[in-house]
Write a protein that holds these residues in place. Structure first.
Motif: not given
Lengths: 701, 226
Positions: A229-231, A568-578, A625-631, A633-638
């Motif tokens: 995904i582009d950032v 790490a830059a965005f190409t070097e990690k698995e990161g969630t972006y909205v 798991a903790k993050m999805y508990g707080a938000a 909507q981040l768990a429902r990717l794409d």
């Protein structure tokens, strides 16, 4: 639904499609060069010829509609033979003619290995050439710093001309000397002026237009392809990162109809050289006023040491534009552990408040939803710069409606790719539209599906909250919120922003926001400032505060830092972006971070441990798991779920008293808006080119 | 045909004379709202006439601006139609027909005469008066070989007659256009060879005039309704 027989099998096909599309639906591949689903039909390469029974000659299947065929004499549906002798000979003949003037320089051509002509010559062509004449040679053209040309290879499919004219909305490419001496060029070779220009490289079916920065860097079969995904902007375009070894070699778009269709902005495409330079590859700490390399333990110890003599209330955290949700969540946990309410993800100071509800800070209509809108009001934004791909979608809608798409602009003069009416420059006009005094209010009211898009330039000011409320009032009173339609849209410019707001990475009770944190650091009220890739703040104003910079590039923030933690830059990690629509997406790791740099969430986990305040996760899975508990909507990717419009209606009743200063532009220099872009030589050259032209012409064109 | 490019040296600017501008506005008005680009060829042609027979880069931009068109779109048009000259031409612009009938009747010699009296193809003579080029069929095959000088056809040429035309033009004389061997229009060169029987012309005994199958008033001489 017309019936049609393709290679002896009868199909029901949708009305109005062309034969080539019908064949595609039937799973039959028809070779083509000029045809492209998202461009107008040209029918000039003749590669898609097929035999239609009853027709005297082979038919160009890209230009013939399934509705225009007659049934057979005995009432059988129209019959197409794609494998017959007639079809085969027609395609072979076409290819032979295309190759008459095409140089056979595949070994030195960058398109080699991913070339339509090469592939189709293998599949449909003769095994040897019969022409002995000289081939034509064409002068190469200058199309700007991104596109390399070898015009002798051009087969004149005009995909590039159609793309620039229709999608990018810039009438600069054309075909001169039409006929035997046809050449593709810009007017007097002035280069292309569009933020989508490099898409012509993907569209070119041969090696005539190739990527200039990538020239002779790699062959496609050597590259590892990673879907990501582009950032670079908040659209979150789907990309494919092509890497070799430990370097990203290039970035290409992926097809995603919901977001970027198949286009990509030039900035997102050519950011890759910035991923190699200016990298922070080991921790640093400031000793005697000088940054010196150290190891991770020393860096953590230095931070722990400083925090010992401080208190939670004197700790602040700012998240930058490229931070992923995971590390922002971890940093938020850390700040809370330290007892600090001072955190902010809104570097530019835009007045969004997650507590109002998600609908107040996302692009509710959705990007694909633009294609349903019938009126548009742009407030304080320049989508052509802030989100070029989204702007192409607006232009697409304008074209669909054949120009009957009223667009109003409140804010600075902008160069969009469709006509618009400038209503005014600032909040006064916005208030007029809200109260119905402005003529455009009626346009919005009369429209069935009106859209209002508010940009960062409208929010990043002291009265941002009032502007937000005014926008909400326009939307509610002009009927832009309805069953199944929400016309309230916020266009973000930073990939990290919506996730940050979703996670509540904003000041807690009595907490300081970005502006006040910077001020407090300057006056000494804040002891420690944690910058998570935050470079767009005034680092010179941070006074004597102890600055921790965690990020990938040695930019402004790192220069001021007392401790640098390489991330790490965005190409070097698995990161969630909205993205700006509120669509959660995840990047994938294409390469590893350089040197000792680490994925950002692990840095925060280990730092917390070193501070004696471990966070309650050990693995990325636990963190998520903790993050999805707080938000959740981040768990429902794409996927995109409509946000509840209630908060917008509520916001509309907020008393409004905005200032009357006009809206500015949110991005000063498009090509240099984040740390990766500032490290990129390609972006620097683009920035310089545009600066030169502005000076020369005195316009912003 | 070869690759057509804009001239290397261009004038400073271009603008229609007031008369031409009025004319241009009238032409633009012929087309429906939003379709003003349809007038581009008429306007370019008038610009070429005003500019001494060629379309300069400023003229191209001027027409594009007048019609609200992108420069590249007008550039595409002027490079496609060979009637638009992109290089300066002489005061007398000689277009030599080189297509088959003219070629068989000596167009090669006509070109040689042009080289002798004017200079190499597509170059303006030193006095600025002449330039010549070869064009495709101009539709006067019956009077081959022929050339077009500015707006007029000069037909039934020999290298000598063309040379004399050029020299007379150079001296500033008026040279009447048309066949240069005394032939009338495109009548048969050898005199009438059909409809020669005087009987078919009824009571009028005079018959057709010598050397011409018709008369100056065809209606009176031709049989049946005309």
């Amino acid at each position: 639904m017309p019936k049609i027989i393709i290679d002896d099998i009868e199909y029901d096909v949708p009305d109005g499609i062309t034969l080539i599309q019908a064949c595609e639906l039937a799973g039959v591949e028809i070779p083509r060069f000029c045809f492209h689903e998202r461009l107008s039909i040209a029918g000039n390469c003749r590669m898609c010829l097929v035999e239609v029974v009853g027709m005297p000659k082979p038919v160009a299947s890209c230009a013939m509609s399934v509705n225009d065929l007659r049934p057979g004499l005995d009432g059988t549906p129209p019959t197409i033979n794609t494998k017959s002798e007639t079809t085969r000979r027609a395609q072979e003949g076409t290819l032979e003619f295309l190759l008459v003037n095409h140089p056979l320089d595949c070994p030195i051509c960058d398109q080699g290995g991913e070339c339509d002509l090469q592939d189709q010559a293998m599949a449909y062509g003769f095994d040897e050439g019969r022409f002995k004449d000289n081939k034509r040679a064409v002068e190469d053209k200058y199309l700007g710093p991104l596109i390399k040309t070898s015009m002798t290879r051009c087969i004149h499919c005009t995909r590039c001309v159609r793309f620039m004219t229709e999608v990018a909305g810039v009438q600069e490419l054309g075909a001169i000397g039409r006929g035997e001496d046809m050449e593709i060029t810009t007017y007097l070779e002035r280069g292309l002026h569009s933020n989508l220009s490099a898409n012509v490289v993907d569209l070119c079916p041969v090696g005539a237009l190739t990527s200039k920065p990538y020239a002779f860097q790699a062959r496609p079969w050597e590259l590892t392809k990673t879907q990501s995904i582009d950032v670079m902007d908040a659209v979150g375009s789907s990309i494919r990162v092509d890497s070799r070894g430990k370097e990203v070699m290039r970035i290409l778009p992926r097809i995603n109809d919901a977001v970027n269709e198949e286009w990509l902005s030039d900035k997102a495409r050519y950011i890759w050289d910035g991923l190699r330079t200016q990298r922070l590859d080991r921790p640093y700490m400031r000793k005697d006023g000088k940054l010196t390399p150290c190891n991770w333990d020393e860096a953590f110890a230095a931070i722990a040491d400083r925090l010992k003599s401080s208190s939670g209330a004197k700790f602040g955290a700012i998240a930058g534009d490229l931070a992923a949700a995971e590390e922002m969540f971890a940093l938020k946990m850390l700040a809370e552990r330290l007892g600090s309410p001072n955190m902010d993800c809104r570097q530019a100071g835009a007045k969004f408040d997650p507590s109002l509800g998600r609908a107040t800070y996302v692009f509710n209509t959705s990007i694909a939803g633009i294609e349903e809108a019938d009126a548009l009001l742009l407030v304080g934004c320049d989508p052509q710069i802030e989100a070029p791909v989204l702007n192409a979608r607006i232009r697409k809608r304008w074209k669909q409606l054949e120009g009957h798409f009223p667009v109003g602009v409140i804010g600075a003069d902008v160069d969009l790719t469709y006509p618009y009416v400038k209503l005014g420059a600032g909040p006064e006009t916005l208030a007029e539209v809200a109260s119905g005094k402005n003529g455009f209010a009626k346009t919005l009211k009369d429209a069935k599906k009106p859209m209002v898009v508010l940009g960062q330039a409208a929010f990043a000011r002291p009265d941002g909250y009032e502007i937000l409320a005014l926008g909400a009032r326009i939307v509610t009173e002009r009927g832009a919120i309805d069953e199944g339609w929400n016309g309230f849209n916020v266009l973000h410019t930073a990939a990290a922003r919506v996730a940050g707001l979703d996670l509540g990475f904003v000041p807690g009770e009595k907490g300081l926001d970005t502006g006040r944190m910077v001020k407090a650091a300057g006056t000494g009220e804040l002891d420690v400032l944690y910058l998570l890739g935050a470079d767009e703040i005034d680092v010179a104003a941070l006074g004597d505060a102890f600055v921790i910079y965690q990020g990938s590039h040695g930019d402004k923030g790192a220069h001021r830092a007392d401790v640098i933690l390489p991330g790490a830059a965005f190409t070097e990690k698995e990161g969630t972006y909205v993205n700006t629509e509120g669509r959660a997406q995840m990047t994938a790791r294409a390469i590893f971070p350089p040197g000792e740099a680490r994925e950002d969430w692990t840095i925060l986990r280990d730092l917390a441990k070193a501070l004696g305040k471990p966070l309650d996760f050990e693995t990325l899975r636990e963190l998520r798991a903790k993050m999805y508990g707080a938000a959740p909507q981040l768990a429902r990717l794409d996927t995109l779920e409509p946000a509840d419009a209630g908060p917008i209606v509520k916001l509309a009743s907020h008393a409004v008293a905005p200032e009357d200063s006009p809206f500015g532009l949110s991005i000063a220099d498009y090509y240099l808006s984040n740390p990766i872009a500032r490290a990129s030589a390609i972006m620097a050259s683009l920035s310089a080119m545009h600066a030169d032209e502005e000076k020369a012409t005195g316009t912003d064109g | 045909m070869s690759v057509r490019r804009l001239a290397a040296e261009q004038p400073e600017g271009f603008a229609f004379t007031p008369e031409n501008l009025d004319w241009a506005q009238a032409v633009i008005k012929k087309y429906p709202e939003g379709r003003q680009a349809s007038a581009v060829i008429s306007l370019l042609w008038r610009a070429q006439e005003q500019n001494g027979g060629w379309v300069s880069e400023p003229a191209l931009r001027y027409v594009a601006d007048l019609l609200d068109m992108a420069y590249i779109r007008v550039y595409e048009i002027v490079t496609f139609y060979t009637m638009f000259n992109l290089q300066p031409v002489g005061r007398y612009y000689v277009q030599v027909c080189g297509t088959t009938p003219c070629m068989l009747n000596g167009a090669e010699d006509i070109k040689e005469a042009c080289r002798k009296h004017i200079g190499p193809k597509d170059t303006v003579s030193e006095d600025g008066l002449f330039s010549w080029t070869e064009v495709e069929c101009l539709g006067a095959c019956v009077n081959a070989p022929m050339v077009q000088i500015n707006k007029y056809y000069y037909e039934d040429l020999t290298p000598e007659s063309l040379g004399s035309i050029i020299e007379r033009l150079r001296k500033g004389e008026d040279v009447p256009p048309g066949p240069q061997d005394g032939r009338q229009g495109c009548a048969p060169k050898t005199g009438p060879n059909t409809l020669t029987d005087p009987a078919i012309y009824g009571s009028d005994e005079s018959g057709p005039e010598p050397g011409y199958a018709g008369t100056s008033d065809p209606k009176s001489k031709m049989p049946g309704p005309y």
